[in-house]
Design an enzyme around this catalytic site. Structure first.
Site, mmCIF file in Angstrom:
data_model
loop_
_atom_site.group_PDB
_atom_site.id
_atom_site.type_symbol
_atom_site.label_atom_id
_atom_site.label_comp_id
_atom_site.label_asym_id
_atom_site.label_seq_id
_atom_site.Cartn_x
_atom_site.Cartn_y
_atom_site.Cartn_z
ATOM 1 N N GLY A 1 -15.759 3.702 3.712
ATOM 2 C CA GLY A 1 -14.745 4.311 3.351
ATOM 3 C C GLY A 1 -13.924 3.759 2.115
ATOM 4 N N GLN A 2 -14.490 2.912 1.264
ATOM 5 C CA GLN A 2 -13.912 2.446 0.183
ATOM 6 C C GLN A 2 -13.225 3.844 -0.775
ATOM 7 O OE1 GLN A 2 -15.934 -0.232 -2.525
ATOM 8 N NE2 GLN A 2 -14.016 -0.652 -3.525
ATOM 9 N N ASN B 1 -13.145 -3.355 2.196
ATOM 10 C CA ASN B 1 -14.218 -1.991 2.059
ATOM 11 C C ASN B 1 -15.188 -2.258 0.910
ATOM 12 O OD1 ASN B 1 -13.392 -0.815 4.586
ATOM 13 N ND2 ASN B 1 -11.696 0.112 3.348
ATOM 14 N N ASP C 1 0.893 -1.196 -0.171
ATOM 15 C CA ASP C 1 0.038 -0.043 -0.018
ATOM 16 C C ASP C 1 0.775 1.161 -0.015
ATOM 17 O OD1 ASP C 1 -3.131 0.513 1.172
ATOM 18 O OD2 ASP C 1 -1.675 2.291 1.117
ATOM 19 N N ILE C 2 0.590 2.205 -0.773
ATOM 20 C CA ILE C 2 1.762 3.229 -1.001
ATOM 21 C C ILE C 2 1.391 4.255 0.030
ATOM 22 C CG2 ILE C 2 -0.332 4.939 -2.031
ATOM 23 C CD1 ILE C 2 1.685 5.911 -4.352
ATOM 24 N N HIS D 1 -9.936 -5.087 -3.435
ATOM 25 C CA HIS D 1 -8.842 -5.396 -2.720
ATOM 26 C C HIS D 1 -9.020 -5.883 -1.404
ATOM 27 C CE1 HIS D 1 -9.644 -1.269 -2.303
ATOM 28 N NE2 HIS D 1 -9.262 -1.154 -1.148
ATOM 29 N N HIS E 1 -7.078 -5.975 2.129
ATOM 30 C CA HIS E 1 -6.087 -5.412 2.949
ATOM 31 C C HIS E 1 -5.483 -6.235 3.662
ATOM 32 C CE1 HIS E 1 -6.885 -0.711 2.322
ATOM 33 N NE2 HIS E 1 -7.959 -1.293 1.906
HETATM 34 P P1 5GP Z 1 -9.897 1.343 0.268
HETATM 35 O O1 5GP Z 1 -10.106 2.707 1.221
HETATM 36 O O2 5GP Z 1 -10.292 1.590 -1.082
HETATM 37 O O3 5GP Z 1 -10.273 0.040 0.945
HETATM 38 O O4 5GP Z 1 -8.236 1.476 -0.009
HETATM 39 C C1 5GP Z 1 -7.506 1.835 -0.986
HETATM 40 C C2 5GP Z 1 -5.848 1.724 -0.382
HETATM 41 O O5 5GP Z 1 -5.317 1.888 -1.725
HETATM 42 C C3 5GP Z 1 -5.522 2.828 0.544
HETATM 43 O O6 5GP Z 1 -5.091 2.159 1.554
HETATM 44 C C4 5GP Z 1 -4.436 3.607 -0.387
HETATM 45 O O7 5GP Z 1 -3.313 4.108 0.603
HETATM 46 C C5 5GP Z 1 -4.188 2.453 -1.460
HETATM 47 N N1 5GP Z 1 -3.762 3.394 -2.528
HETATM 48 C C6 5GP Z 1 -4.556 4.330 -3.558
HETATM 49 N N2 5GP Z 1 -3.650 4.476 -4.609
HETATM 50 C C7 5GP Z 1 -2.674 3.647 -4.621
HETATM 51 C C8 5GP Z 1 -1.740 3.547 -5.570
HETATM 52 O O8 5GP Z 1 -1.555 4.349 -6.562
HETATM 53 N N3 5GP Z 1 -0.709 2.788 -5.198
HETATM 54 C C9 5GP Z 1 -0.692 1.733 -4.104
HETATM 55 N N4 5GP Z 1 0.089 0.923 -4.002
HETATM 56 N N5 5GP Z 1 -1.722 1.954 -3.134
HETATM 57 C C10 5GP Z 1 -2.688 2.689 -3.522
#
Ligand code: 5GP
Ligand code: ZN
Length: 114
Positions: free
Chosen positions: A92-93, A86, A30-31, A99, A101
């Protein structure tokens, strides 16, 4: 989907710290990590979230879930780990490409969430 960041990542159009990849799945860091260890496990095919799943995706989902302990083991998470998916705005997605986590503080410190 060309405007989906995780589709672009799976197509290697944007860089990522990739830990695992096969024909159908990918795991990358995760970035913006929310724990010492924070990886995302995705299907390469675009599925927005759990609500987009159809019966035809059951084998793919099984493969994704089976990857989780394999990746956790490769990261040395013998103490345990947390998984989180999510689904939708109320969760909060942020990225609308399914994906999982995978989070761990490797035994040191509280993880986000419950
Ligand atoms: P969500 O809130 O949708 O469940 O989580 C999305 C996750 O993707 C977040 O933890 C965010 O830091 C990560 N993320 C968003 N954009 C990028 C990206 O371009 N590269 C990577 N490696 N992670 C990302
Ligand atoms: Zn996508």
């Amino acid at each position: 989907m060309s405007d989906c960041i995780f589709c672009r990542l799976a197509a290697k159009e944007v860089p990522a710290d990739i830990l695992y990849e096969d024909e159908e799945c990918m795991a990358f860091r995760d970035i913006f990590p929310k724990a010492k260890v924070h990886y995302l496990i995705i299907p390469k095919v675009h599925l927005a979230n759990l609500d987009a799943l159809e019966p035809q995706h059951s084998a793919l989902l099984g493969r994704l879930m089976l990857l989780v302990p394999k990746i956790a083991k490769s990261l040395g998470l013998s103490d345990g780990y947390r998984t989180l998916i999510n689904t939708g705005p109320g969760s909060g997605q942020e990225v609308y490409h399914l994906h999982i986590h995978l989070l761990s503080n490797k035994g040191g410190g509280k993880l986000p969430g419950f």
